[in-house]
Design an enzyme around this catalytic site. Structure first.
Site, PDB file in Angstrom:
ATOM      1  N   LYS A   1      -3.282  67.652 -56.952  1.00  0.00           N
ATOM      2  CA  LYS A   1      -4.274  66.596 -56.780  1.00  0.00           C
ATOM      3  C   LYS A   1      -5.689  67.121 -56.570  1.00  0.00           C
ATOM      4  CE  LYS A   1      -1.007  62.977 -55.437  1.00  0.00           C
ATOM      5  NZ  LYS A   1      -0.961  62.353 -56.762  1.00  0.00           N
TER       6      LYS A   1
ATOM      7  N   ASP B   1       5.073  70.530 -48.936  1.00  0.00           N
ATOM      8  CA  ASP B   1       4.424  69.806 -50.034  1.00  0.00           C
ATOM      9  C   ASP B   1       3.119  69.229 -49.501  1.00  0.00           C
ATOM     10  OD1 ASP B   1       3.523  67.996 -51.909  1.00  0.00           O
ATOM     11  OD2 ASP B   1       5.494  67.165 -52.359  1.00  0.00           O
TER      12      ASP B   1
ATOM     13  N   PHE C   1       8.328  61.509 -51.038  1.00  0.00           N
ATOM     14  CA  PHE C   1       7.825  61.322 -52.403  1.00  0.00           C
ATOM     15  C   PHE C   1       7.275  62.664 -52.876  1.00  0.00           C
ATOM     16  CE2 PHE C   1       4.865  60.511 -55.782  1.00  0.00           C
ATOM     17  CZ  PHE C   1       5.590  59.649 -56.587  1.00  0.00           C
TER      18      PHE C   1
END
Length: 401
Positions: free
Chosen positions: A255, A226, A141
């Site tokens: 984030k 990531d 994801f």
């Protein structure tokens, strides 16, 4: 109808149904706790998918944002501003890298990393134009843009968005043999999550990340990590890659970099890699804006103390010990994770992940399900041991009924 029901009905009437939130309407929050529109308190055990690593309303971050709001919020990248150099310098130092390319959302940063890898492949590696390939892992994801969902294996994320962007090859996560077979002379990068979050907090086998590092270095291929969810303290280290003493060629961050205050993301790498860009070849109006830089600089300062990484490591050890005791009793089939991050596979006899999440909500704990049977736990790193234990007690109570 209740205030909650009225608020949800109004939202349902005028918002696209791209999410399926739990039926709670949050009005305020502090630390690891949230309060809804009816005054009920909930322990946040999700932390905005790790965007809120430092808790809700963290005073250092709020004060940094307030101070900057009074000075300057946006110039666009048409002009320099006085917070930009410090942000890039300090983030590069935190990562042990040389250059930073700031964006806003995680998906933007992943797209930027894809563009970086392709441009590096053509200009530096010498891959023929139009033939650059990037190898990714199943169950990944990385975001929801059309290019990113082109290399997703999740039907919900991918279906009905074709035609899909070419140039990606998908291999099983954790399988070095398959990865080695997929890398050829046109491969410019391997893009993986050091821990797969949305897939259910999947930790790769020991030796996998070092193997990826060795393979990519030997084949002159970029290793792109990531760390949007796994990075910045979540796993007990600044970066999840550190658990296996691995340094990738490129970090993708997001984030928690914005402290739960403002979207901040970045691609961080060497001068050789990010130096492929010339003015006008990539950009973002809001990327690296003064407000974002001010908040992110405070995040970086907090991470430099090591306090939050240590808390995540110590409380994470406690979390996984307690969760491990649930396995084998008929309610929990497996637990995975690292630091203050766990995926808990619920036995079908106890209900779906959504049903368990709703039962926990009724007991004052907020988590989120994924892939049907799994719930994810990722509390803010500022959570107290007492609150963490209380949340785990509610999970035990739910699973025992």
């Amino acid at each position: 109808m209740s205030v909650t029901e009225t608020s949800i009905a109004a939202a349902e009437a005028h918002s696209a149904h791209n999410y399926h939130p739990l039926p709670v309407v949050v009005a305020s929050a502090d630390g690891a706790w949230m309060t809804d529109v009816e005054g009920r308190r909930f322990l946040d055990m999700l932390a905005g998918y790790s965007a809120l690593n430092f808790g809700h309303g963290n005073r250092r971050l709020i004060e940094a944002a307030k101070a900057q709001l009074e000075q300057l919020t946006l110039t666009s990248r048409a002009f320099h501003h006085d917070r930009f150099a410090a942000f890039c310098t300090q983030l590069a130092e935190l990562c042990g890298m040389e250059m930073v390319l700031p964006m806003n959302t995680g998906a933007e940063a992943v797209e930027t990393a894809v563009k970086t890898a392709r441009k590096w492949g053509y200009r530096t590696k010498g891959v023929p134009d139009g033939r650059a390939r990037i190898v990714v892992a199943e169950n990944n994801f990385h975001g929801r843009t059309t290019t990113i969902v082109s290399f997703s294996t999740d039907p919900e994320a991918r279906a009905d968005y074709g035609p899909y962007t070419p140039g990606f090859e998908i291999v099983p996560y954790g399988d070095l043999t398959a990865l080695e077979a997929a890398v050829d002379e046109d491969t410019v990068a391997v893009l993986i999550e050091p821990i797969q979050g949305e897939a259910g907090v999947l930790v790769p086998p020991a030796g996998y990340l070092p193997g990826v590092r060795e393979l990519t270095r030997a084949r002159n291929v970029l290793f792109i990590a990531d760390e949007i969810q796994s990075g910045l303290g979540r796993t007990g280290r600044t970066f999840a890659c550190e658990h296996e003493h691995v340094v990738p060629d490129v970090y993708i961050l997001g984030k928690a970099l914005g402290g739960g205050v403002i979207p901040v993301s970045a691609v961080v790498s060497s001068a050789e890699v990010l130096g492929v860009f010339e003015p006008g070849e990539h950009g973002s109006t809001f990327g690296g804006n003064p407000l974002a830089c001010a908040v992110a600089l405070e995040v970086i300062a907090m991470l430099r103390t090591g306090e939050f990484q240590q808390r995540a490591a110590e409380l994470g050890d406690h979390l996984h010990r307690e969760l491990g005791l649930l396995v084998g009793g008929g309610a929990v089939e497996a637990v995975r994770g690292r630091g203050l991050w766990a995926g808990v596979d619920i036995a079908p006899s106890r209900g779906t992940g959504r049903e368990i999440s709703e039962k926990l909500m009724d007991r004052g704990v907020l988590v989120k399900d994924t892939h049907g049977s799994t719930i994810r736990l990722a509390p803010p790193l500022v959570i107290s041991k007492e609150d963490l234990d209380w949340g785990l007690d509610q999970l035990r109570n739910v699973l025992s009924t």
